[in-house]
Design an enzyme around this catalytic site. Structure first.
Site, PDB file in Angstrom:
ATOM      1  N   HIS A  18       0.928  -1.076   0.133  1.00 48.81           N
ATOM      2  CA  HIS A  18       0.211   0.118   0.222  1.00 48.81           C
ATOM      3  C   HIS A  18       0.819   1.139  -0.055  1.00 48.81           C
ATOM      4  O   HIS A  18       2.126   1.031  -0.337  1.00 48.81           O
ATOM      5  CB  HIS A  18      -1.045  -0.152   1.098  1.00 48.81           C
ATOM      6  CG  HIS A  18      -0.056  -0.133   2.755  1.00 48.81           C
ATOM      7  ND1 HIS A  18       0.506   0.848   3.137  1.00 48.81           N
ATOM      8  CD2 HIS A  18       0.341  -1.253   3.187  1.00 48.81           C
ATOM      9  CE1 HIS A  18       1.029   0.558   4.195  1.00 48.81           C
ATOM     10  NE2 HIS A  18       0.910  -0.903   4.245  1.00 48.81           N
ATOM     11  N   GLY A  19       0.523   2.532   0.003  1.00 47.44           N
ATOM     12  CA  GLY A  19       1.120   3.478   0.159  1.00 47.44           C
ATOM     13  C   GLY A  19       2.519   3.550   0.901  1.00 47.44           C
ATOM     14  O   GLY A  19       3.745   3.785   0.412  1.00 47.44           O
TER      15      GLY A  19
END
Length: 168
Positions: A18-19
Site C-alpha cells: 500500500h502507500g
C-alpha cells in the site's frame, strides 16, 4: 555483494503493498524490487495489478512468489537487485529462515485486530500462532521491531519467550 546484502528489509503487513510500503518505505530503503511472498497474492491477478500500481509510483519493480518459489529463485538474485520483502504474517518468515534465506531483521508494520488476538501495541495484534512464529524468528537471532513509517519511533521486540498470551 553477499546474498544477505540484497535483502534490505523484511516487513510483516496484513495489507501487503500500500502507500506506506510501496512508496515511503521502498524509497527510504532504496529498494528497486518489492517482493511479495504470499500464497494468495502469488495467484491473484487482480491483487497483483493493484499492488503493481502502487509499486510503480516509487519506481520499483514488484514480484509475487510463494515461499517455495522465492526459495528457489533467491540464489539467482542479480547483482543490482535491492530487495524489500513483504509478507502478510510471520509464518512465511519462519519458512524462509528454515530454508536458509538470510533475513537479518523483521519490521512489523500492521497486524490487524481480530477476534482471538491480543495487542502487542496499538497496531500489532497477535494470536498464539503469530506469537510462536515471532519467537521462532527471534531464535534465529533476527532483530524484530515495530515501526509504522520510516520517520516514526522504532520499538524493538525482544524477550518474546517471556510474553504470555493473554486476551483482555
Amino acid at each position: 555483494m553477499e546474498l544477505k546484502d540484497h535483502i534490505l528489509m523484511t516487513r510483516i503487513d496484513n495489507r501487503l503493498v500500500h502507500g506506506q510500503v510501496g512508496v515511503t518505505w521502498t524509497m527510504t530503503l532504496g529498494a528497486n524490487v518489492i517482493v511479495v511472498i504470499d500464497e494468495a497474492a502469488a495467484h491473484d491477478v487482480l491483487q497483483q495489478k493493484l499492488m503493481r500500481t502502487v509499486a510503480r509510483s516509487s519506481g520499483a519493480d514488484i514480484r509475487f512468489f510463494t515461499v517455495d518459489e522465492f526459495v528457489k529463485v533467491f540464489p539467482n538474485v542479480s547483482e543490482n537487485q535491492r530487495l524489500y520483502l513483504i509478507v502478510h504474517d510471520p509464518l512465511p518468515i519462519v519458512d524462509l529462515l528454515k530454508a536458509g534465506i538470510p533475513i537479518q531483521s523483521v519490521n512489523v508494520g500492521n497486524m490487524h485486530f481480530a477476534k482471538g488476538k491480543m495487542a502487542l501495541n496499538r497496531k500489532v495484534y497477535v494470536d498464539e500462532a503469530d506469537l510462536e512464529a515471532l519467537r521462532i524468528i527471534e531464535s534465529f537471532n533476527v532483530s524484530i521491531f515495530i515501526q509504522d513509517v520510516p520517520g516514526s519511533v522504532s520499538e524493538k521486540l525482544s524477550g518474546l519467550d517471556e510474553v504470555k498470551f493473554v486476551l483482555r
